[in-house]
Design a protein around this motif. Structure first.
Motif, PDB file in Angstrom:
ATOM      1  N   GLN A   1       9.900  -1.398  41.000  1.00 51.80           N
ATOM      2  CA  GLN A   1      10.438  -2.376  39.653  1.00 51.80           C
ATOM      3  C   GLN A   1       9.458  -3.055  38.951  1.00 51.80           C
ATOM      4  N   GLN A   2       7.732  -3.319  39.846  1.00 48.59           N
ATOM      5  CA  GLN A   2       7.197  -3.733  39.353  1.00 48.59           C
ATOM      6  C   GLN A   2       6.083  -2.572  38.117  1.00 48.59           C
ATOM      7  N   LEU A   3       5.694  -1.371  38.314  1.00 45.68           N
ATOM      8  CA  LEU A   3       5.832  -0.174  38.152  1.00 45.68           C
ATOM      9  C   LEU A   3       7.120  -0.252  36.725  1.00 45.68           C
ATOM     10  N   LYS A   4       8.136  -0.530  37.112  1.00 47.55           N
ATOM     11  CA  LYS A   4       9.059  -0.661  35.476  1.00 47.55           C
ATOM     12  C   LYS A   4       8.900  -1.697  34.790  1.00 47.55           C
ATOM     13  N   GLU A   5       8.283  -3.057  34.920  1.00 51.86           N
ATOM     14  CA  GLU A   5       8.301  -3.980  34.489  1.00 51.86           C
ATOM     15  C   GLU A   5       6.743  -3.928  34.011  1.00 51.86           C
ATOM     16  N   ARG A   6       6.023  -3.044  34.439  1.00 51.75           N
ATOM     17  CA  ARG A   6       4.340  -3.133  33.757  1.00 51.75           C
ATOM     18  C   ARG A   6       5.116  -2.134  32.637  1.00 51.75           C
ATOM     19  N   GLU A   7       5.569  -0.580  32.625  1.00 46.94           N
ATOM     20  CA  GLU A   7       6.287  -0.083  31.508  1.00 46.94           C
ATOM     21  C   GLU A   7       6.630  -0.211  30.746  1.00 46.94           C
ATOM     22  N   ARG A   8       6.761  -1.259  30.396  1.00 49.87           N
ATOM     23  CA  ARG A   8       8.249  -1.693  29.884  1.00 49.87           C
ATOM     24  C   ARG A   8       6.856  -2.985  28.813  1.00 49.87           C
TER      25      ARG A   8
END
Length: 591
Positions: free
Chosen positions: A390-397
């Protein structure tokens, strides 16, 4: 036509006004009567015809001037024709060489064409086989990792390997490097903080005090013995009979004193040896304590639980299990009070070992620990994978939003840059075309002279038409009656005239209020100075819309003076020891 004063063969004088006087035979009337009127009229008409032809032809000087100009033009054309002939011959030779090379290359190409066709077919077959095998491998990998790809939200495992794993690996490596460096720095800081540097000094001071006390006692004893000797010597005169006995007693006392000194020396050496041994033991104990603390700190940093002899596992405080949450001051008392339980170790590790065996054992256990830790890191499940995902997804976004904004900014900047580049090119080409159009007539005006009414030739060329800013602008100037040469091969005066022509052409594009010319005639001869002065004077009497300009000329040539509107001189005032100026208006002397 031009009239002359003529004397005929018979002595008749014909003046320029037509009056005829003198003569040897008869009058002019009798002579004139000898001719028929029609013949006279015909001769007059023929004379008038010849006079008109002479007027059309002009004087001999003008014909000579025109013929000289035509001869020079013919010579220039002949030299140009010869130059073009040489260029044609060189181009023909080069063309024949290129045709021969083309034929050789064509023959080699025809010879290699079958091999090339065969290799291309084999290459196409191999590429098709490779693509099939790669596709099959990808299908198998997608079928195996389909569930995992669906869980992590990627289309296939290759996308995950190329993006997510690479990012996670980089983050893990950076985190590991940071953790390792922080642990090293923290350990070094704790070691230097708790290092006892005053203890050896105190011990040395204590030994020094003891030695001083011993020295004082020996000095007191020595004084006592010396007093006894003095008393014995004082009684020698009164006790002559007991002299031998006293000497023997003195000798005995001296022997005892020597023995006491030897004993004191032995005791002092033993005390120093004991002090050194105690200091070495204390240093060894300090080193062992430091190593023990370093091991305990490493265990705390690695979240390793150490079983205590006196404290059960459930009574160990949380700060001891996870000491990274507390300060260094709260960790140290716990580490000093800790008594690890070694009863569960192997018997070989519980016995006393030498330094070499202990070092070897530590290296073996450290290697085993590193292997176990690596194995655990490789096979241990990532319990926080969803949270990290989830953190990586947020960072990716966030990165994608930043990337889109950056792309938009880049597109805007590229559009603005292209627009500015186009405007720059348009303005440059506008200036270049204007200057290139006016450089030749301006240079002709500067180089025109009586023998060469056409003047010289000057032109500008771009080294690159597509990218004018990446290359230069070539300026070519050919003075009159001279062949083409590079600008570097011209004389100083010719370069000066060419530079002035370029300056006036650039000024014609963006006129300025006036010129300040500082000794531009320094490298010019009198002829060129007169040409430049005449050109500047002619332009000073024209309107700005017609290319005229005002100018302030600093010169030491007198040819500039008579063509100026005003003169200003600067000289030294010997009285005040300063510079003074004189001005002189020439407008009232012009007519």
């Amino acid at each position: 036509g031009e009239r002359h004063k003529v004397v005929s063969l018979d002595g008749t004088l014909i003046s320029r006004s037509g009056i005829m006087t003198g003569g040897m035979t008869g009058s002019m009337e009798s002579k004139a009567a000898a001719f028929d009127r029609q013949i006279v009229e015909g001769l007059k008409a023929e004379r008038q015809k010849h006079v008109d032809a002479l007027e059309e032809l002009g004087c001999g000087r003008e014909r000579q001037k025109e013929s000289e100009e035509l001869r020079q033009s013919i010579q220039q054309l002949e030299s140009t024709v010869k130059m073009h002939q040489y260029e044609i011959q060189a181009a023909s030779a080069k063309l024949s060489k290129l045709n021969q090379e083309k034929q050789n290359l064509q023959a080699a190409l025809n010879k290699a064409q079958p091999d090339l066709t065969y290799l291309q077919s084999r290459l196409v077959e191999r590429e098709s086989q490779i693509s099939k095998v790669t596709k099959r491998i990808n299908e198998i990998a997608d079928r195996i990792f389909s569930e995992f790809s669906r869980q992590v939200g990627v289309s296939n495992i290759r996308e995950y390997e190329e993006t997510q794993l690479r990012v996670a690996q980089e983050l893990a490596e950076k985190r590991m490097q940071f953790t390792t460096q922080a642990a090293k720095l923290r350990s070094q800081l704790d070691f230097h903080k708790h290092r006892d540097t005053q203890k050896p000094i105190k011990e040395a001071q204590h030994c020094l005090i003891k030695a001083k006390e011993t020295l004082t006692a020996l000095q007191d004893q020595n004084q006592t013995l010396f007093k006894s000797v003095q008393e014995i010597e004082g009684g020698l005169e009164s006790l002559n009979e007991e002299a031998k006995c006293s000497r023997s007693r003195v000798e005995e006392v001296e022997v005892q004193l020597k023995e006491l000194k030897d004993f004191l020396s032995n005791q002092t050496s033993k005390a120093s040896k004991a002090s050194r041994a105690l200091l070495a033991s204390q240093q060894t104990h300090q080193q062992a304590t430091t190593r023990r603390l370093a091991i305990l700190r490493g265990a705390d940093l690695g979240a390793i639980t150490i079983q205590d002899e006196d404290t059960p596992m459930e009574d160990v405080p949380s700060s001891a299990v996870n000491p990274a949450d507390d300060d260094d001051e709260t960790q140290e008392p716990h580490l000093l009070r800790a008594k690890p339980d070694f009863s569960k170790l192997h018997r070989r590790l519980q016995i006393h070992m030498s330094e070499a065996d202990r070092t070897k054992t530590e290296q073996e256990m450290k290697a085993r620990c590193d292997g176990v830790v690596g194995e655990l890191e490789r096979v241990a499940p990532q319990l926080k994978a969803v949270e990290q995902y989830q953190q990586l997804k947020e960072r990716e976004r966030a990165f994608l939003e930043e990337l889109d904004a950056t792309k938009e900014t880049a597109r805007t900047a590229a559009a603005r840059f292209n627009q500015a580049s186009m405007q720059r090119t348009e303005r440059f080409m506008e200036c270049f075309k204007h200057v290139a159009l006016h450089i030749d007539p301006i240079y002709k005006d500067l180089t025109r002279k009586p023998g060469h009414v056409l003047g010289g030739t000057a032109y500008l060329t771009l080294e690159s038409q597509e990218e004018p800013f990446l290359h230069g602008v070539k300026f070519t100037a050919m003075p009159p009656a001279k062949r083409f040469r590079d600008m570097e091969q011209l004389s100083g005066g010719e370069k000066t005239v060419a530079a002035l022509g370029l300056l006036f052409a650039v000024h014609h594009f963006r006129p300025s209020p006036f010129f300040v010319l500082d000794e531009v005639d320094a490298a010019l001869d009198n002829t060129n100075v007169e040409k430049v002065a005449n050109y500047i004077m002619s332009k000073s009497h024209q309107e700005a819309s017609e290319g005229g300009f005002q100018s302030v000329v600093i010169s030491l040539k007198d040819m500039f003076y008579d063509k100026a509107d005003a003169l200003i001189g600067v000289c030294r005032d010997p009285v005040d020891n300063s510079s003074i100026t004189y001005s002189f208006d020439l407008e009232k002397f012009k007519f």
